[in-house]
Design an enzyme around this catalytic site. Structure first.
Site, PDB file in Angstrom:
ATOM      1  CG  LEU A 119     -34.726  31.406  -5.327  1.00 32.40           C
ATOM      2  CD1 LEU A 119     -36.355  32.149  -4.782  1.00 32.40           C
ATOM      3  CD2 LEU A 119     -34.439  31.754  -6.443  1.00 32.40           C
ATOM      4  CB  ILE A 150     -27.777  38.872  -3.897  1.00 35.89           C
ATOM      5  CG1 ILE A 150     -26.568  37.794  -3.849  1.00 35.89           C
ATOM      6  CG2 ILE A 150     -27.229  39.859  -5.060  1.00 35.89           C
ATOM      7  CD1 ILE A 150     -24.781  39.187  -3.487  1.00 35.89           C
ATOM      8  CG  ASP A 190     -26.212  35.501   2.420  1.00 28.43           C
ATOM      9  OD1 ASP A 190     -25.846  35.929   1.525  1.00 28.43           O
ATOM     10  OD2 ASP A 190     -27.546  34.635   2.778  1.00 28.43           O
ATOM     11  CG  ASP A 217     -37.110  25.352   4.865  1.00 31.08           C
ATOM     12  OD1 ASP A 217     -38.297  24.580   3.489  1.00 31.08           O
ATOM     13  OD2 ASP A 217     -36.263  25.729   4.407  1.00 31.08           O
ATOM     14  N   GLY A 258      -7.515  27.231   5.701  1.00 30.08           N
ATOM     15  CA  GLY A 258      -7.540  25.942   5.732  1.00 30.08           C
ATOM     16  C   GLY A 258      -7.600  24.955   7.264  1.00 30.08           C
ATOM     17  CB  CYS A 263      -5.255  31.791   7.984  1.00 31.26           C
ATOM     18  SG  CYS A 263      -5.313  31.351   9.058  1.00 31.26           S
ATOM     19  N   GLY A 290      -2.106  30.105   4.438  1.00 31.15           N
ATOM     20  CA  GLY A 290      -1.401  29.591   2.919  1.00 31.15           C
ATOM     21  C   GLY A 290      -0.385  30.507   3.802  1.00 31.15           C
ATOM     22  CG  MET A 291       1.665  33.678   6.931  1.00 31.81           C
ATOM     23  SD  MET A 291       1.607  33.116   8.814  1.00 31.81           S
ATOM     24  CE  MET A 291       2.534  34.261  10.143  1.00 31.81           C
ATOM     25  NE  ARG A 303      -8.774  25.331  16.743  1.00 36.01           N
ATOM     26  CZ  ARG A 303     -10.120  25.622  18.064  1.00 36.01           C
ATOM     27  NH1 ARG A 303      -9.873  26.005  19.058  1.00 36.01           N
ATOM     28  NH2 ARG A 303     -11.201  25.494  16.892  1.00 36.01           N
ATOM     29  CG  HIS A 335      -8.981  35.057   7.576  1.00 34.94           C
ATOM     30  ND1 HIS A 335      -8.992  33.966   5.986  1.00 34.94           N
ATOM     31  CD2 HIS A 335      -8.443  34.927   8.349  1.00 34.94           C
ATOM     32  CE1 HIS A 335      -8.453  32.768   7.329  1.00 34.94           C
ATOM     33  NE2 HIS A 335      -8.144  33.511   8.313  1.00 34.94           N
ATOM     34  CD  GLU A 351      -9.497  36.330   3.578  1.00 34.40           C
ATOM     35  OE1 GLU A 351      -8.869  36.380   3.421  1.00 34.40           O
ATOM     36  OE2 GLU A 351      -9.792  34.578   4.252  1.00 34.40           O
TER      37      GLU A 351
HETATM   38  N1  GLN Z   1      -5.990  25.717  10.897  1.00 38.17           N
HETATM   39  C1  GLN Z   1      -5.006  26.993  10.354  1.00 38.17           C
HETATM   40  C2  GLN Z   1      -4.994  26.985  12.046  1.00 38.17           C
HETATM   41  O1  GLN Z   1      -5.768  26.891  12.864  1.00 38.17           O
HETATM   42  C3  GLN Z   1      -4.924  28.110   9.939  1.00 38.17           C
HETATM   43  C4  GLN Z   1      -6.168  28.698   9.777  1.00 38.17           C
HETATM   44  C5  GLN Z   1      -7.034  29.408   8.770  1.00 38.17           C
HETATM   45  O2  GLN Z   1      -6.278  29.057   7.863  1.00 38.17           O
HETATM   46  N2  GLN Z   1      -8.770  30.164   9.395  1.00 38.17           N
HETATM   47  O3  GLN Z   1      -3.727  28.572  12.798  1.00 38.17           O
END
Ligand code: GLN
Length: 533
Positions: free
Chosen positions: A16, A20, A72, A149, A356, A383, A385-386, A464, A509, A511
């Site tokens: 809901l 926010i 949140d 719940d 990821g 991360c 992505g880098m 990691r 990160h 973001e």
């Molecule tokens: N899987 C990668 C690591 O563990 C990147 C982690 C992430 O993107 N937060 O280093």
């Protein structure tokens, strides 16, 4: 002033937007000059959401002190602009873990350990923890889950007890519910709300204010009816209609007098009107973008919006700051191949390769990086992505076709991304990554320096694996520069390609630190690059 406590519960259905509402109320109270923090109590048994798949629970948000938390908390930080910490997110798992550890230490010798009082005592201790040093005027506690719940019962019971244990006027409850609209009957129905309030009252908690999520205006009669049947004062039924942006909700709640009712209920002598000038300016910019840019978000959890919540919000903030709307196109990395990459990324003004874990979708990410690099498209890698832009560069520029991250291929002859030394000894999965804020030293004269305008920054981490320093010179010589490193360990935090219009990968990160009032410089610079500025 004593610390006062506001509890927010939810009824009828989940999702809901309690977070926010909590964040909006926090914003309004803060804008009245009060010191506010918001905490969330989650009913699940995981110690924290760190081990959850994003498809289960959305993004895992990370705080400065390295807590892996519910998303949140991201909203709390974005609305209030102040950091949260480990203490701001507590799960049933953490409560039980504390109690059971104490039991093993002999703290309850001779006693039967029970939900009441032992679990509820620990919940209450944690609910009051942030209020101990008098730093905050108001602590808002969001109770996760829905009233009724089985799992949230101990939290509701702890709230019930606190209502009587705290001095008079120190605590109140706001109940958020759904008022459904039956389109066939063209009617707004209040019965589910009545039932959920009854359930709360059964548990001994009397809501002071009812906030009604609704698609249609409630009108005075329905408000009176809800007040009557739910046993709250007339005027304490607040309408929360679907808003065009989550950032509009504080203004809507102010128009409904939510902040005024709360300060009155808690006996806080605060007659200030909230100062929302900056916030309103942000909203005006958000509402009237001059242009649209298209950015591809390449990741493997794209089917769920919440999986990349902070990244999407960062684009909202950066877009407003740059006078444009950022249209994010989510692309599943698993589906991207060498053959279709140009097609998939056609028309994109920028490409972001997402964070990821695990092997799935990594090759698709590498194709996306290569496409951005070779076609001069603004690129931001976060991360993982880098890490993938390091692998891509090694394979296609350094010519090491077998280069990889050991996360993808444990036996690669060129482990350009490798497990961090301290991680090699770690087998446990929960809370064992490199987590939280670390310093990064930025080299002058680089894109990173231009973006941040500072030689030292602090950013949050969750990983990691790391850039393998052994190959640093090869990369530099070939043109991928390490522009930011950790001053204590030398760990590479930022890589960039000076020969490209905008190509930057960050191990951290960004973001997690972007807010409407302070858009993150990296997202802002990225969006500017997509605009050709
Ligand atoms: N899987 C990668 C690591 O563990 C990147 C982690 C992430 O993107 N937060 O280093």
């Amino acid at each position: 002033m004593d610390t006062k406590y506001v509890f927010i519960t939810g009824g009828v259905v989940s999702s809901l937007g309690k977070g926010i509402i909590a964040a909006s109320l926090g914003k309004l109270l803060q804008a009245r000059g009060l010191n506010v923090t918001i905490q969330k109590f989650d009913p699940y048994i995981n110690i924290d959401p760190g081990t959850l798949n994003p498809y289960e629970h959305g993004e895992c948000f990370v705080t400065d002190d390295g807590a892996e938390t519910d998303l949140d908390l991201g909203h709390y930080e974005r609305f209030l602009g102040v950091p949260t910490s480990q203490a701001n997110n507590v799960t049933t798992g953490r409560i039980y873990h504390t109690v059971i550890t104490r039991e093993r230490e002999g703290a309850y010798l001779g006693k039967t350990v029970q939900i009441v009082p032992h679990i509820t005592d620990e919940i209450k201790r944690r609910m009051l923890l942030l209020g101990q040093d008098g730093r905050y005027d108001v602590i808002i506690t969001e109770v996760g889950g829905t009233v009724g719940d089985m799992e949230s019962q101990p939290f509701i019971e702890a709230m019930r007890q606190l209502q009587w244990e705290l001095p008079e006027g120190h605590c109140m409850c706001i109940h958020l519910t759904l008022i459904p609209y039956l389109s066939a009957a063209k009617e707004i129905k209040t019965k589910p709300t009545q039932h959920s309030v009854q359930m709360l009252q059964h548990a001994g908690v009397m809501p002071d204010i009812i906030v009604c999520r609704t698609e249609h205006p409630l009108g005075p009669d329905l408000r009176r009816k809800i007040a009557l049947f739910c046993n709250v004062k007339p005027g304490h039924v607040i309408e929360s209609q679907d808003a065009w942006s989550i950032y509009q909700v504080p203004l809507n709640m102010h128009a409904e007098h939510l902040d005024e009712l709360v300060v009155r209920q808690l006996g806080i002598e605060n007659f200030n009107a909230p100062d929302l000038e900056r916030w309103t300016r942000f909203l005006e910019n958000l509402r009237q973008p001059q242009k649209t840019v298209n950015i591809a978000l390449v990741g493997k959890y794209v089917a769920l919006q919440d999986a990349y919540k902070s990244i999407l919000e960062s684009f909202v903030h950066a877009g407003a700051a740059c006078g444009c709307k950022v249209q994010v196109k989510s692309l599943l990395s698993d589906d991207i191949t060498a053959d279709n990459v140009a097609d998939r990324l056609a028309g994109m003004d920028g490409i972001l390769v997402a964070p990821g874990f695990g092997e799935r979708g990594l090759e698709g990410k590498i194709h996306a990086v290569q496409y951005a690099r070779e076609n001069g498209i603004p690129f931001l890698g976060i991360c993982l992505g880098m890490q993938m832009c390091v692998v891509e560069f090694a394979r296609h520029v350094l010519g090491w076709a077998d280069a990889s991250s050991t996360e993808l291929d444990a036996n690669t002859p060129h482990p350009v991304i490798d497990l961090m030394e301290e991680q090699k000894k770690t087998t446990a999965k929960g809370g064992t990554m490199r987590l939280g804020a670390y310093a990064c030293h930025i080299r002058k004269g680089t894109l990173a320096y231009q973006v941040y305008g500072s030689e030292t920054i602090q950013e949050r981490h969750r990983h990691r694996y790391e850039f393998n320093g052994k190959y640093a010179q090869d990369f530099t010589k070939a043109g991928l520069v390490a522009s930011g490193v950790n001053p204590d360990t030398g760990l590479v935090e930022i890589v960039e390609l000076p020969s490209h219009p905008f190509f930057i990968g960050v191990q951290f990160h960004p973001e997690y630190k972007s807010t409407p009032e302070h858009p993150h410089p990296l997202f802002k610079a990225f969006v500017q690059a997509t605009l050709g500025i």
